[in-house]
Design a protein around this motif. Sequence first.
Motif, PDB file in Angstrom:
ATOM      1  N   ALA A  88       0.874  -1.293   0.076  1.00 42.37           N
ATOM      2  CA  ALA A  88       0.229   0.113  -0.108  1.00 42.37           C
ATOM      3  C   ALA A  88       0.798   1.250   0.109  1.00 42.37           C
ATOM      4  O   ALA A  88       0.574   2.294  -0.636  1.00 42.37           O
ATOM      5  CB  ALA A  88      -0.909   0.018   1.144  1.00 42.37           C
ATOM      6  N   ASP A  89       2.085   1.221   0.513  1.00 45.29           N
ATOM      7  CA  ASP A  89       2.963   2.464   0.424  1.00 45.29           C
ATOM      8  C   ASP A  89       3.357   2.822  -0.971  1.00 45.29           C
ATOM      9  O   ASP A  89       3.800   4.137  -1.005  1.00 45.29           O
ATOM     10  CB  ASP A  89       4.302   2.037   1.293  1.00 45.29           C
ATOM     11  N   ARG A  90       3.072   2.114  -1.722  1.00 43.11           N
ATOM     12  CA  ARG A  90       3.277   2.528  -3.369  1.00 43.11           C
ATOM     13  C   ARG A  90       2.473   3.714  -3.675  1.00 43.11           C
ATOM     14  O   ARG A  90       2.770   4.451  -4.514  1.00 43.11           O
ATOM     15  CB  ARG A  90       3.186   1.367  -4.183  1.00 43.11           C
ATOM     16  N   PHE A  91       1.404   3.851  -2.955  1.00 42.69           N
ATOM     17  CA  PHE A  91       0.428   4.882  -3.402  1.00 42.69           C
ATOM     18  C   PHE A  91       0.465   6.006  -2.602  1.00 42.69           C
ATOM     19  O   PHE A  91       0.000   7.030  -2.764  1.00 42.69           O
ATOM     20  CB  PHE A  91      -1.077   4.410  -3.099  1.00 42.69           C
ATOM     21  N   ASN A  92       1.546   5.915  -1.503  1.00 49.62           N
ATOM     22  CA  ASN A  92       2.068   7.263  -0.950  1.00 49.62           C
ATOM     23  C   ASN A  92       3.110   7.799  -1.506  1.00 49.62           C
ATOM     24  O   ASN A  92       4.409   7.103  -1.724  1.00 49.62           O
ATOM     25  CB  ASN A  92       2.333   6.728   0.555  1.00 49.62           C
ATOM     26  N   VAL A  93       3.185   9.228  -2.034  1.00 54.09           N
ATOM     27  CA  VAL A  93       4.489   9.652  -2.652  1.00 54.09           C
ATOM     28  C   VAL A  93       5.588   9.827  -1.827  1.00 54.09           C
ATOM     29  O   VAL A  93       6.563   9.416  -2.434  1.00 54.09           O
ATOM     30  CB  VAL A  93       3.886  10.966  -3.292  1.00 54.09           C
ATOM     31  N   THR A  94       5.439  10.272  -0.878  1.00 50.90           N
ATOM     32  CA  THR A  94       6.660  10.311   0.292  1.00 50.90           C
ATOM     33  C   THR A  94       7.374   8.778   0.327  1.00 50.90           C
ATOM     34  O   THR A  94       8.596   8.788   0.453  1.00 50.90           O
ATOM     35  CB  THR A  94       6.173  10.765   1.533  1.00 50.90           C
ATOM     36  N   LYS A  95       6.394   7.986   0.709  1.00 52.50           N
ATOM     37  CA  LYS A  95       7.063   6.578   0.842  1.00 52.50           C
ATOM     38  C   LYS A  95       7.509   5.920  -0.494  1.00 52.50           C
ATOM     39  O   LYS A  95       8.573   5.172  -0.556  1.00 52.50           O
ATOM     40  CB  LYS A  95       5.975   5.602   1.429  1.00 52.50           C
ATOM     41  N   SER A  96       7.071   6.417  -1.653  1.00 46.70           N
ATOM     42  CA  SER A  96       7.434   5.860  -2.930  1.00 46.70           C
ATOM     43  C   SER A  96       8.855   6.492  -3.157  1.00 46.70           C
ATOM     44  O   SER A  96       9.891   5.731  -3.493  1.00 46.70           O
ATOM     45  CB  SER A  96       6.775   6.313  -4.019  1.00 46.70           C
TER      46      SER A  96
END
Length: 143
Positions: A88-96
């Motif tokens: 799910a972190d792939r949808f978070n720009v910061t985590k990407s």
Amino acid sequence: MEKTLRKVLVTLFLIAAGGNAFAGGNGTKNSKFNWNPVMDAIIQVESEGNPKAVSGNSCGAMQITPILVKECNSILKKRKSKKRYKLADRFNVTKSKEMFILIQSYHNPQNNVEKAIRSWNGGPRYSRRGTQKYYNKVMKLLK
């Protein structure tokens, strides 16, 4: 077709690399290198800035695959970090962006921008010819 081929190549790269494709890279150099302009250009090429973009197994603004998330977690484990990324972190720009920087710190400790762009598109054994269009698109946005 080109986008699918790129994703297959990146996936194969990460499988073949097994976390050991390149030596070293503890991240100390990368912590001071500013990857933001490169990441922002890649985001525009990959998803036009859409953090909810989905194309096959690739998701998010940077079109990250499940295998790349697994590779990030493998690097974190080798570095004795308790942090782990979820799909799910792939949808978070910061985590990407964190994942991009982590991959670069491990596989590209020299902070070579061309290598970062081409390998994001074509994997570690990218061909210059096969990644040229992608590289040109990213570089056009960097200028």
